[in-house]
Design an enzyme around this catalytic site. Sequence first.
Site, PDB file in Angstrom:
ATOM      1  NE  ARG A   1       5.158   2.972   3.880  1.00 13.70           N
ATOM      2  CZ  ARG A   1       3.972   2.389   4.044  1.00 13.70           C
ATOM      3  NH1 ARG A   1       3.871   1.277   4.760  1.00 13.70           N
ATOM      4  NH2 ARG A   1       2.903   2.895   3.488  1.00 13.70           N
TER       5      ARG A   1
ATOM      6  NE  ARG B   1      -2.072  -0.302   3.401  1.00 12.04           N
ATOM      7  CZ  ARG B   1      -1.500   0.873   3.151  1.00 12.04           C
ATOM      8  NH1 ARG B   1      -2.152   1.779   2.487  1.00 12.04           N
ATOM      9  NH2 ARG B   1      -0.299   1.122   3.593  1.00 12.04           N
TER      10      ARG B   1
ATOM     11  CE  LYS C   1      -0.548   9.073   0.457  1.00 14.82           C
ATOM     12  NZ  LYS C   1      -0.238   8.488   1.768  1.00 14.82           N
TER      13      LYS C   1
ATOM     14  NE  ARG D   1       5.967   9.078  -0.904  1.00 21.05           N
ATOM     15  CZ  ARG D   1       4.899   8.311  -1.078  1.00 21.05           C
ATOM     16  NH1 ARG D   1       4.223   8.373  -2.197  1.00 21.05           N
ATOM     17  NH2 ARG D   1       4.522   7.491  -0.130  1.00 21.05           N
TER      18      ARG D   1
ATOM     19  NE  ARG E   1       1.648  -0.873   0.536  1.00 19.48           N
ATOM     20  CZ  ARG E   1       1.401   0.438   0.490  1.00 19.48           C
ATOM     21  NH1 ARG E   1       0.223   0.868   0.067  1.00 19.48           N
ATOM     22  NH2 ARG E   1       2.294   1.310   0.857  1.00 19.48           N
TER      23      ARG E   1
END
Length: 216
Positions: free
Chosen positions: A163, A126, A13, A87, A152
């Site tokens: 998640r 990431r 995204k 969400r 992160r």
Amino acid sequence: MRLVLVGPPGAGKGTQAKIICANQGIPQISTGDMLRAAKAAGKLPKDLVEKMAAGGLVPDEVVLDLVDARVEEPDCKPGFLLDGFPRTAPQATGLDKVLGKHDTELDVVLAIDVPSELLQERAVLRRTDKRTGQIYHLKYNPPPAGAELEHRPDDQEEVVVKRLSTYEAMTAELLPFYEKRGKLKRVSGVGTVEEVTERVFAALGISLDKGRAERA
Ligand code: AP5
């Protein structure tokens, strides 16, 4: 254009949002980025910092207030892209009210679908450049030398699992909400970034070159 990007953690995204926003000249409104900025500024309450680090969602009213204030800003007048918001169904109805104040509505909700076996690797590897916000991947999109990389806290393997299950539970009500209104479009997020971008632009009915040419 007023659009929403929906997709599981690591779907791409943020990556696609930056490309669309640069092309269309509209701001990216990422609730995840706003929450991380609030945390970095010491403005996010401790219980919410812990909730995010554990892979849970922060309360609907917190993100709704953030988005409500952000869309009031003048750069949002021509349109905006919401990344990771709404969400939940209450966030979606809250967004309707926010947009209603401006006498407008969403044009499209675009879901990026990626099978869960690919998502784990995308999230865990990431890295983000602290200074520019640019998103990299250690395997698929390696960062340049000198980038100030951040990993992160919610990209640890066990948190990504949590998640993903939070996302599955949430979309069970969110996607039908927009499907019933004829706003939902879906694209596959499998393939290279460029291949996904082509599908995204086709689904949105915009052209990579057109956006560039119009602003030239
Ligand atoms: P948020 O920041 O929104 O995270 P997320 O939705 O889990 O999504 P990600 O940022 O993990 O992934 P992405 O889809 O943007 O993928 P990316 O482009 O980076 O939310 C974080 C937390 O904040 C939530 O868990 C919650 O606690 C809280 N929160 C936020 N919004 C909220 C809300 N509305 N309500 C309540 N709580 C909220 O790509 C991932 C990696 O893959 C990168 O390394 C990238 O380089 C790579 N990549 C991208 N595309 C490709 C491709 N095609 N091929 C190979 N690699 C690719």
